[in-house]
Design a protein around this motif. Sequence first.
Motif, PDB file in Angstrom:
ATOM      1  N   GLN A  80       0.816  -1.322   0.650  1.00  0.00           N
ATOM      2  CA  GLN A  80       0.410   0.251   0.035  1.00  0.00           C
ATOM      3  C   GLN A  80       1.041   1.327   0.050  1.00  0.00           C
ATOM      4  OE1 GLN A  80      -2.567  -0.507   3.518  1.00  0.00           O
ATOM      5  NE2 GLN A  80      -4.403  -0.511   2.055  1.00  0.00           N
ATOM      6  N   PRO A  81       0.474   2.240  -0.895  1.00  0.00           N
ATOM      7  CA  PRO A  81       0.614   3.808  -0.222  1.00  0.00           C
ATOM      8  C   PRO A  81       1.840   3.913   1.123  1.00  0.00           C
ATOM      9  CG  PRO A  81      -1.155   3.645  -2.054  1.00  0.00           C
ATOM     10  CD  PRO A  81      -1.267   2.766  -1.105  1.00  0.00           C
ATOM     11  N   ALA A  82       2.035   4.953   1.201  1.00  0.00           N
ATOM     12  CA  ALA A  82       2.788   4.880   2.803  1.00  0.00           C
ATOM     13  C   ALA A  82       1.534   5.672   3.650  1.00  0.00           C
ATOM     14  CB  ALA A  82       3.927   5.885   2.821  1.00  0.00           C
ATOM     15  N   ALA A  83       0.705   6.861   2.551  1.00  0.00           N
ATOM     16  CA  ALA A  83      -0.335   7.770   3.058  1.00  0.00           C
ATOM     17  C   ALA A  83      -1.484   6.809   2.880  1.00  0.00           C
ATOM     18  CB  ALA A  83      -0.790   8.846   2.526  1.00  0.00           C
ATOM     19  N   ALA A  84      -1.882   5.012   2.663  1.00  0.00           N
ATOM     20  CA  ALA A  84      -2.687   4.532   3.442  1.00  0.00           C
ATOM     21  C   ALA A  84      -3.223   4.414   4.206  1.00  0.00           C
ATOM     22  CB  ALA A  84      -2.376   3.594   2.540  1.00  0.00           C
ATOM     23  N   THR A  85      -4.411   4.708   4.243  1.00  0.00           N
ATOM     24  CA  THR A  85      -5.040   4.303   5.451  1.00  0.00           C
ATOM     25  C   THR A  85      -6.037   3.288   5.875  1.00  0.00           C
ATOM     26  OG1 THR A  85      -7.690   5.087   3.998  1.00  0.00           O
ATOM     27  CG2 THR A  85      -5.741   7.052   5.529  1.00  0.00           C
TER      28      THR A  85
END
Length: 91
Positions: free
Chosen positions: A42-47
């Motif tokens: 997942q991208p680093a900024a994923a929630t």
Amino acid sequence: MLTVAPGVSFEVELGSGASTGYTWELLEPHEHIALIGTSFRQPAAATVGDGGTQVFELQAQSPGHHLLHFVRKRRWEAQAIDSRVIEVNAV
């Protein structure tokens, strides 16, 4: 089409929303390409609940033109909701 070298690992990345229960599967064992492992990125900024990428680490065992068949489905369901065929040219 992916061009790879026999004996060198490579990755196939497929967009996925693992929190929905749908994941990608390599349909059948392939005689000339070995599945080394799978992971989910997942991208680093994923929630929580965000989609990501399902990554298949593979290795061509011999030269040639090969087709890999992937399906996206829930493990407990027989029907796939999506499919992909990835062409691999091992030279």
